[in-house]
Each structure stands twice: as C-alpha cells, then as structure tokens.
Design a protein around this motif. Structure first.
Motif, PDB file in Angstrom:
ATOM      1  N   GLY A   1     -48.234  34.115  74.812  1.00  0.00           N
ATOM      2  CA  GLY A   1     -48.745  34.924  75.749  1.00  0.00           C
ATOM      3  C   GLY A   1     -47.881  36.330  75.857  1.00  0.00           C
ATOM      4  O   GLY A   1     -47.913  37.089  76.849  1.00  0.00           O
ATOM      5  N   GLU A   2     -47.236  36.530  74.841  1.00  0.00           N
ATOM      6  CA  GLU A   2     -46.450  37.812  74.961  1.00  0.00           C
ATOM      7  C   GLU A   2     -47.122  39.080  73.878  1.00  0.00           C
ATOM      8  O   GLU A   2     -48.282  38.924  73.413  1.00  0.00           O
ATOM      9  N   TYR A   3     -46.497  40.190  74.232  1.00  0.00           N
ATOM     10  CA  TYR A   3     -47.061  41.450  73.611  1.00  0.00           C
ATOM     11  C   TYR A   3     -45.939  41.939  72.811  1.00  0.00           C
ATOM     12  O   TYR A   3     -44.919  42.160  73.361  1.00  0.00           O
ATOM     13  N   PHE A   4     -46.200  42.294  71.719  1.00  0.00           N
ATOM     14  CA  PHE A   4     -45.349  42.818  70.744  1.00  0.00           C
ATOM     15  C   PHE A   4     -45.613  44.323  70.138  1.00  0.00           C
ATOM     16  O   PHE A   4     -46.643  44.727  69.847  1.00  0.00           O
ATOM     17  N   GLU A   5     -44.381  45.124  70.196  1.00  0.00           N
ATOM     18  CA  GLU A   5     -44.501  46.273  69.375  1.00  0.00           C
ATOM     19  C   GLU A   5     -43.154  46.282  68.504  1.00  0.00           C
ATOM     20  O   GLU A   5     -42.149  45.719  68.853  1.00  0.00           O
ATOM     21  N   GLU A   6     -43.265  46.844  67.194  1.00  0.00           N
ATOM     22  CA  GLU A   6     -42.142  47.205  66.150  1.00  0.00           C
ATOM     23  C   GLU A   6     -41.591  45.753  66.242  1.00  0.00           C
ATOM     24  O   GLU A   6     -40.311  45.752  66.041  1.00  0.00           O
ATOM     25  N   CYS A   7     -42.300  44.579  66.032  1.00  0.00           N
ATOM     26  CA  CYS A   7     -41.794  43.437  65.696  1.00  0.00           C
ATOM     27  C   CYS A   7     -40.791  42.852  66.587  1.00  0.00           C
ATOM     28  O   CYS A   7     -39.989  41.900  66.681  1.00  0.00           O
TER      29      CYS A   7
ATOM     30  N   GLU B   1     -47.427  49.868  56.773  1.00  0.00           N
ATOM     31  CA  GLU B   1     -46.494  50.080  57.872  1.00  0.00           C
ATOM     32  C   GLU B   1     -47.034  49.419  59.053  1.00  0.00           C
ATOM     33  O   GLU B   1     -46.334  48.644  60.032  1.00  0.00           O
ATOM     34  N   GLY B   2     -48.113  49.722  59.470  1.00  0.00           N
ATOM     35  CA  GLY B   2     -49.050  49.325  60.725  1.00  0.00           C
ATOM     36  C   GLY B   2     -49.148  47.978  60.698  1.00  0.00           C
ATOM     37  O   GLY B   2     -49.265  47.439  61.868  1.00  0.00           O
ATOM     38  N   ALA B   3     -49.213  47.102  59.472  1.00  0.00           N
ATOM     39  CA  ALA B   3     -49.440  45.875  59.506  1.00  0.00           C
ATOM     40  C   ALA B   3     -48.264  44.880  59.918  1.00  0.00           C
ATOM     41  O   ALA B   3     -48.392  43.730  60.142  1.00  0.00           O
ATOM     42  N   GLN B   4     -46.886  45.504  59.970  1.00  0.00           N
ATOM     43  CA  GLN B   4     -45.851  44.725  60.192  1.00  0.00           C
ATOM     44  C   GLN B   4     -45.632  43.817  61.116  1.00  0.00           C
ATOM     45  O   GLN B   4     -45.296  42.714  61.091  1.00  0.00           O
ATOM     46  N   THR B   5     -46.097  44.415  62.335  1.00  0.00           N
ATOM     47  CA  THR B   5     -45.930  43.493  63.594  1.00  0.00           C
ATOM     48  C   THR B   5     -46.941  42.512  63.532  1.00  0.00           C
ATOM     49  O   THR B   5     -46.726  41.234  64.140  1.00  0.00           O
ATOM     50  N   THR B   6     -48.044  42.768  63.105  1.00  0.00           N
ATOM     51  CA  THR B   6     -49.092  41.740  62.833  1.00  0.00           C
ATOM     52  C   THR B   6     -48.546  40.525  62.045  1.00  0.00           C
ATOM     53  O   THR B   6     -48.683  39.360  62.561  1.00  0.00           O
ATOM     54  N   ILE B   7     -47.861  40.974  61.067  1.00  0.00           N
ATOM     55  CA  ILE B   7     -47.452  40.050  59.961  1.00  0.00           C
ATOM     56  C   ILE B   7     -46.322  39.248  60.747  1.00  0.00           C
ATOM     57  O   ILE B   7     -46.369  37.850  60.553  1.00  0.00           O
ATOM     58  N   HIS B   8     -45.281  39.645  61.570  1.00  0.00           N
ATOM     59  CA  HIS B   8     -44.348  39.199  62.316  1.00  0.00           C
ATOM     60  C   HIS B   8     -45.025  37.906  63.083  1.00  0.00           C
ATOM     61  O   HIS B   8     -44.325  37.268  63.152  1.00  0.00           O
ATOM     62  N   ALA B   9     -45.842  38.433  63.984  1.00  0.00           N
ATOM     63  CA  ALA B   9     -46.526  37.500  64.796  1.00  0.00           C
ATOM     64  C   ALA B   9     -47.161  36.400  64.129  1.00  0.00           C
ATOM     65  O   ALA B   9     -47.053  35.319  64.560  1.00  0.00           O
ATOM     66  N   CYS B  10     -47.605  36.527  62.836  1.00  0.00           N
ATOM     67  CA  CYS B  10     -48.181  35.390  62.069  1.00  0.00           C
ATOM     68  C   CYS B  10     -47.020  34.523  61.233  1.00  0.00           C
ATOM     69  O   CYS B  10     -47.441  33.195  61.330  1.00  0.00           O
ATOM     70  N   VAL B  11     -46.195  35.002  61.133  1.00  0.00           N
ATOM     71  CA  VAL B  11     -45.036  34.231  60.083  1.00  0.00           C
ATOM     72  C   VAL B  11     -43.742  33.798  60.738  1.00  0.00           C
ATOM     73  O   VAL B  11     -42.653  33.128  60.262  1.00  0.00           O
ATOM     74  N   ALA B  12     -43.260  34.568  61.744  1.00  0.00           N
ATOM     75  CA  ALA B  12     -41.679  34.556  62.073  1.00  0.00           C
ATOM     76  C   ALA B  12     -41.433  33.149  62.624  1.00  0.00           C
ATOM     77  O   ALA B  12     -42.133  32.802  63.500  1.00  0.00           O
ATOM     78  N   PRO B  13     -40.288  32.389  61.934  1.00  0.00           N
ATOM     79  CA  PRO B  13     -40.311  31.231  62.319  1.00  0.00           C
ATOM     80  C   PRO B  13     -39.597  30.879  63.909  1.00  0.00           C
ATOM     81  O   PRO B  13     -40.120  30.118  64.615  1.00  0.00           O
TER      82      PRO B  13
END
Length: 319
Positions: free
Chosen positions: A279-285, A260-272
C-alpha cells in the motif's frame, strides 16, 4: 483556435512537471542481489521502455518472464533481445490488449491454465492520447489502458497470486498524478478533460488502487505503486510531432533512460525488505508520501467500489 490553446496549455503543464522533477532529480538504483529461479513474473507492456528493462533485469535473476502486449512484432523482438542479453530462455510473449475487456478475460483464462504460479505482476502498460475517445467497453482509452484494464487483469489473476504467496503486485504510476481532477463518480472518464489531466487521473487512480488492494489482500501478497521518474520512452509517441520532439529532447538531456527509469519498479519487485510492505508509493527506490488525497481512506474505498461496479457492469460474469 481552441486546439492551439489546448496544446499550449498541455505543453505548459508538462513543463511544470519537468521543472518539479528537476528539483527532486535522482537516479537511485536497486542494489539487491535477489535471485528469482523458479519464480514467474508477468509484465504488461514489457516489450519496450521501462517494461522491457524490468523484464530484462528479472530475467537475469532467473525468473520465467511473460511479456504481455498487443504488439506482436515488438514483443517477439523483445523476447529475442532479452534471451540474447541474459542467456535466460524462459522468456515468453502472450497477446494482451488492455483496450478490450474480452482480450483481458481471454488472456487471464489462458494464463491461469498454463502457469502454476504468479509471483510478480507488474502493471506497467501506460499511454497518453491527445484526443479523448472511449473504448468499445465505454471507458476513456487512457483510463482503460492505464488503470481499469490492469484493475480487471489483476483481479482475474488474483487467485493465482494468492496461491503463489509470497507474491507482489507492482503498479507503475507517475508524479503527474499531482495534476489530477478526478471525479470518483466518473471512473470511466466520460467528462471532457485535456490530455494531461486524463493521464494524471489514471495515475492517481493507480495509487488509490494500490492502497485499496493492500487493505484487501491476504498476508503474503503485497501491492505497491511507484513513480519511475521522467523517462525517455515511447509513451510520448501519441503527442503531436513538435511537442514530442521537444519533450524527448529535454528528457534525453536532463533525465533518465529506460534502464535507469526501471530501477524503482525492480526494487519493488525484488527487494527482500519489502516482502511485507504494502500500500505504499515509491520514488527513487524509497517510500515517499503520495498525493494527500490518497490518504483519504473513504476516497480509497469509494474509488475501489465504483471501479468494481464499472467492471462488473461490463462483464459476462462478475468478479
């Protein structure tokens, strides 16, 4: 007596973070179906916790995944586990010790020769340490593992990232950055500070670094920082036994597991939709406002310049 007071103070600060996170608790998931066939992803600390689950997800999408870590046994076990659970055999381990500039340089040199491209770089490695000590490079160990080491690694891999664009740099930060007491003239972290403040400083530097990178990267290469949430991982292993047991119990009951904790990392890696976001900061995708000091452009540049000077002063050849 000081040791008891210091431990109590640290525990109370952690409790504040836990309460704050409870108020904003969420378990968002990355829902995009992006495929990564032909892509190369490098994940530091990818042998356990959030890093392992990030590596597993990117492997399922077809990427060649390189786990970079200093723990050979855990990393080889992680490679086997990912291959078994995803069917992707393009999973590899390369030795990297972020506590040693010499190891980082060797790793980058070998990677640049061995791989033709680098499409995703996840600076995931992180640690906490109760005792404050310097590395052999003269940098406080938490600061080096969480920030200065990844800073050096990323710069040494920059030409590969640029040649592979569109490419992404993802930097794992933490909501704990709110408890910072940074001194941009002491990037090395020599000034005596408690364990949580040193950790918080490193995580604030991560956000400032992502913003500094975004100002300097060419179009097609992005850098973003993320907060994964409070997650039950091995990062708490350096706490005292009693404190670790309490913290992990609370997390296991109320917060996230590693997947569950990996989801935002994954989102930043792959979301088209994030292909041009930098230069942004993400929480909860989602993009969130980071600490207000990160919006100080002069501070962003000053920390970048001082970190570059710190690194170059310790290298056989400057970046």
């Amino acid at each position: 007596m000081y040791s008891i007071i210091a431990r109590l103070y640290l525990f109370l600060k952690i409790a504040v973070i836990v309460v704050f996170e409870t108020v904003t608790l969420g378990k968002a998931r990355c829902k995009c179906k992006t495929k990564l066939d032909g892509k190369v992803a490098l994940i530091t600390g990818g042998n356990t916790g959030i890093g392992l689950e990030t590596a597993r997800d990117l492997a399922r999408r077809g990427a060649t995944v390189i786990i970079a870590s200093r723990n050979v046994e855990k990393s080889e076990a992680a490679v086997k586990d990912i291959i078994k659970t995803t069917g992707n055999t393009k999973i590899h381990f390369k030795s990297l010790n972020l506590l040693k500039f010499s190891s980082i340089i060797k790793f980058a040199d070998e990677f640049n020769k061995e791989y033709n491209n680098l499409d995703i770089l996840v600076n995931n490695s992180g640690t906490t340490m109760f005792k404050q000590n310097l590395s052999e490079d003269g940098v406080e160990r938490v600061i080096q593992i969480n920030y200065v080491g990844p800073f050096l690694l990323t710069n040494l891999l920059m030409n590969k990232l640029i040649a592979s664009k569109p490419s992404r740099i993802v930097i794992v930060s933490s909501k704990a950055n709110e408890f910072h007491e940074i001194d941009p003239d002491d990037i090395a972290g020599v000034r005596p500070l408690d364990a949580l403040t040193r950790y918080s400083n490193s995580k604030l530097y991560n956000i400032l670094w992502a913003k500094a990178l975004a100002k300097r990267l060419p179009e097609g290469v992005t850098a973003n920082a993320i907060h994964p949430g409070i997650v039950k991982t091995e990062i708490f292993n350096t706490l005292t036994d009693r404190m670790r047991k309490v913290v992990l119990w609370v997390i296991s009951v109320f917060f996230k597991n590693a997947e569950e904790g990996a989801q935002t990392t994954i989102h930043a890696c792959v979301a088209p939709e994030l292909e041009l976001v930098s230069g942004e900061y993400f929480e909860e995708c989602r993009i969130r406002l980071a600490n207000k000091v990160t919006r100080d452009e002069k501070l962003v540049d000053y920390v970048w310049e001082n970190t570059m000077k710190l690194v170059n002063d310790r290298l056989p050849r400057p970046l």
